[in-house]
Design a protein around this motif. Structure first.
Motif, PDB file in Angstrom:
ATOM      1  N   ARG A 206       0.830  -1.204   0.000  1.00  0.00           N
ATOM      2  CA  ARG A 206       0.000   0.000   0.000  1.00  0.00           C
ATOM      3  C   ARG A 206       0.868   1.260   0.000  1.00  0.00           C
ATOM      4  O   ARG A 206       0.562   2.232  -0.697  1.00  0.00           O
ATOM      5  CB  ARG A 206      -0.948  -0.007   1.200  1.00  0.00           C
ATOM      6  CG  ARG A 206      -1.932  -1.155   1.155  1.00  0.00           C
ATOM      7  CD  ARG A 206      -3.140  -0.955   2.043  1.00  0.00           C
ATOM      8  NE  ARG A 206      -2.841  -0.607   3.415  1.00  0.00           N
ATOM      9  CZ  ARG A 206      -3.763  -0.307   4.324  1.00  0.00           C
ATOM     10  NH1 ARG A 206      -5.043  -0.327   3.984  1.00  0.00           N
ATOM     11  NH2 ARG A 206      -3.424  -0.027   5.564  1.00  0.00           N
ATOM     12  N   VAL A 207       1.948   1.249   0.774  1.00  0.00           N
ATOM     13  CA  VAL A 207       2.843   2.411   0.780  1.00  0.00           C
ATOM     14  C   VAL A 207       3.514   2.563  -0.583  1.00  0.00           C
ATOM     15  O   VAL A 207       3.699   3.689  -1.070  1.00  0.00           O
ATOM     16  CB  VAL A 207       3.885   2.295   1.905  1.00  0.00           C
ATOM     17  CG1 VAL A 207       4.898   3.425   1.815  1.00  0.00           C
ATOM     18  CG2 VAL A 207       3.198   2.323   3.277  1.00  0.00           C
ATOM     19  N   GLU A 208       3.877   1.455  -1.212  1.00  0.00           N
ATOM     20  CA  GLU A 208       4.439   1.539  -2.567  1.00  0.00           C
ATOM     21  C   GLU A 208       3.471   2.251  -3.508  1.00  0.00           C
ATOM     22  O   GLU A 208       3.882   3.114  -4.300  1.00  0.00           O
ATOM     23  CB  GLU A 208       4.714   0.140  -3.113  1.00  0.00           C
ATOM     24  CG  GLU A 208       5.945  -0.545  -2.545  1.00  0.00           C
ATOM     25  CD  GLU A 208       6.206  -1.888  -3.222  1.00  0.00           C
ATOM     26  OE1 GLU A 208       7.352  -2.354  -3.170  1.00  0.00           O
ATOM     27  OE2 GLU A 208       5.261  -2.473  -3.799  1.00  0.00           O
ATOM     28  N   LEU A 209       2.202   1.899  -3.443  1.00  0.00           N
ATOM     29  CA  LEU A 209       1.214   2.489  -4.344  1.00  0.00           C
ATOM     30  C   LEU A 209       0.971   3.965  -4.041  1.00  0.00           C
ATOM     31  O   LEU A 209       0.777   4.772  -4.957  1.00  0.00           O
ATOM     32  CB  LEU A 209      -0.097   1.704  -4.257  1.00  0.00           C
ATOM     33  CG  LEU A 209      -0.027   0.256  -4.737  1.00  0.00           C
ATOM     34  CD1 LEU A 209      -1.365  -0.448  -4.507  1.00  0.00           C
ATOM     35  CD2 LEU A 209       0.368   0.175  -6.195  1.00  0.00           C
ATOM     36  N   VAL A 210       0.991   4.325  -2.761  1.00  0.00           N
ATOM     37  CA  VAL A 210       0.857   5.743  -2.384  1.00  0.00           C
ATOM     38  C   VAL A 210       2.056   6.529  -2.891  1.00  0.00           C
ATOM     39  O   VAL A 210       1.903   7.625  -3.462  1.00  0.00           O
ATOM     40  CB  VAL A 210       0.713   5.876  -0.853  1.00  0.00           C
ATOM     41  CG1 VAL A 210       0.837   7.339  -0.429  1.00  0.00           C
ATOM     42  CG2 VAL A 210      -0.626   5.312  -0.393  1.00  0.00           C
TER      43      VAL A 210
ATOM     44  N   LEU B 145       5.296  -7.210  -5.128  1.00  0.00           N
ATOM     45  CA  LEU B 145       5.822  -5.921  -4.699  1.00  0.00           C
ATOM     46  C   LEU B 145       6.612  -5.281  -5.835  1.00  0.00           C
ATOM     47  O   LEU B 145       7.033  -5.956  -6.782  1.00  0.00           O
ATOM     48  CB  LEU B 145       6.725  -6.112  -3.479  1.00  0.00           C
ATOM     49  CG  LEU B 145       6.077  -6.727  -2.234  1.00  0.00           C
ATOM     50  CD1 LEU B 145       7.142  -7.100  -1.215  1.00  0.00           C
ATOM     51  CD2 LEU B 145       5.056  -5.769  -1.627  1.00  0.00           C
ATOM     52  N   ASP B 146       6.835  -3.986  -5.730  1.00  0.00           N
ATOM     53  CA  ASP B 146       7.673  -3.294  -6.710  1.00  0.00           C
ATOM     54  C   ASP B 146       9.146  -3.624  -6.529  1.00  0.00           C
ATOM     55  O   ASP B 146       9.913  -3.619  -7.498  1.00  0.00           O
ATOM     56  CB  ASP B 146       7.493  -1.776  -6.596  1.00  0.00           C
ATOM     57  CG  ASP B 146       6.155  -1.295  -7.137  1.00  0.00           C
ATOM     58  OD1 ASP B 146       5.526  -2.043  -7.905  1.00  0.00           O
ATOM     59  OD2 ASP B 146       5.748  -0.168  -6.775  1.00  0.00           O
ATOM     60  N   ASN B 147       9.544  -3.893  -5.295  1.00  0.00           N
ATOM     61  CA  ASN B 147      10.965  -4.072  -4.989  1.00  0.00           C
ATOM     62  C   ASN B 147      11.177  -5.243  -4.041  1.00  0.00           C
ATOM     63  O   ASN B 147      10.225  -5.756  -3.430  1.00  0.00           O
ATOM     64  CB  ASN B 147      11.534  -2.795  -4.342  1.00  0.00           C
ATOM     65  CG  ASN B 147      11.430  -1.591  -5.243  1.00  0.00           C
ATOM     66  OD1 ASN B 147      12.036  -1.540  -6.296  1.00  0.00           O
ATOM     67  ND2 ASN B 147      10.638  -0.610  -4.830  1.00  0.00           N
ATOM     68  N   GLU B 148      12.428  -5.642  -3.903  1.00  0.00           N
ATOM     69  CA  GLU B 148      12.830  -6.584  -2.866  1.00  0.00           C
ATOM     70  C   GLU B 148      13.101  -5.800  -1.579  1.00  0.00           C
ATOM     71  O   GLU B 148      13.487  -4.623  -1.622  1.00  0.00           O
ATOM     72  CB  GLU B 148      14.086  -7.339  -3.283  1.00  0.00           C
ATOM     73  CG  GLU B 148      13.900  -8.188  -4.533  1.00  0.00           C
ATOM     74  CD  GLU B 148      15.174  -8.924  -4.926  1.00  0.00           C
ATOM     75  OE1 GLU B 148      16.274  -8.472  -4.519  1.00  0.00           O
ATOM     76  OE2 GLU B 148      15.079  -9.944  -5.630  1.00  0.00           O
TER      77      GLU B 148
END
Length: 219
Positions: free
Chosen positions: A127-131, A194-197
């Motif tokens: 969720r923080v990645e998307l924000v 996820l976008d990242n590791e």
């Protein structure tokens, strides 16, 4: 110091406090940590339950309300902090209004369902990645997990349904998929990437005789 470094340092200071009081639940942690961050005077504002319409976020698969646990602002930069506080049962005598209560009470509940607890933590990361992806004023974020249940530190068996969701020490890849796609967990809690590791490093501290473990993941 970058905002993410300052916030992480202040959170670590709070979680590493000596003779810290035992917190009852996640809301207790949220409010006490927010007051601690506000009391440092390092930030222009510290907010709680910061509402973000999920329709604004691309690939937000949960379709439910998004309220960031804590939002810190410094100048024109915002940093969200998501919290998880997962407990196993602990009882003790409480002091209230300078009086020790005669009987022990359950101050920490036995939450169990560790597979869903791990899922919820990685969901916070996502969720923080998307924000961050949507709002240019959000450069980074933090996901914090606090528990007195040491089973969260284990990787589990590679054949377990929740193996890709484990929170063991070390580097974790992008895959957050249940290994049994027809299971109840998979039907009610959709898999995602996820976008990242991310790397998890566990620390520990003792609050009123109870050992807690925590990790802070930078996003």
């Amino acid at each position: 110091m970058k905002l993410i470094e300052q916030v992480k340092t202040d959170i670590q200071q709070y979680l590493n406090r000596k003779d810290g009081e035992l917190l009852f639940n996640e809301r207790d942690l949220q409010m006490h940590l927010a007051m601690h961050l506000k009391g440092t005077s390092h930030y222009d504002d510290v907010d709680v339950e910061y509402y973000v319409p999920y329709e604004q976020l691309d690939n937000y698969i949960w379709k439910n309300e998004l309220k960031l646990d804590i939002l810190v602002r410094k100048d024109d930069e915002f940093l969200p902090v998501e919290l998880k506080y997962k407990t196993k049962r602990h009882s003790k005598k409480l002091m209230r209004f300078n009086e020790v209560m005669p009987d022990e009470v359950e101050v920490l509940k036995n939450q169990g369902a560790q597979d869903l607890g791990m899922y919820d933590f990685w969901k916070d990361v996502r969720r923080v990645e998307l924000v961050r992806r949507r709002f240019t004023a959000v450069k980074n974020g933090l996901a914090v997990f606090v528990t007195n249940d040491a089973s969260y530190l284990n990787a589990g068996r590679p054949t377990s349904n929740n193996y890709r969701l484990n929170m063991a020490e070390g580097l974790h890849d992008r895959n957050r998929h249940w290994q049994q796609p027809n299971s109840t967990c998979a039907r009610t809690h959709p898999s995602f990437d996820l976008d990242n590791e991310y790397t998890i490093n566990w620390c520990s501290n003792i609050y009123e005789g109870v050992k807690f473990h925590y990790c802070i993941v930078e996003i």
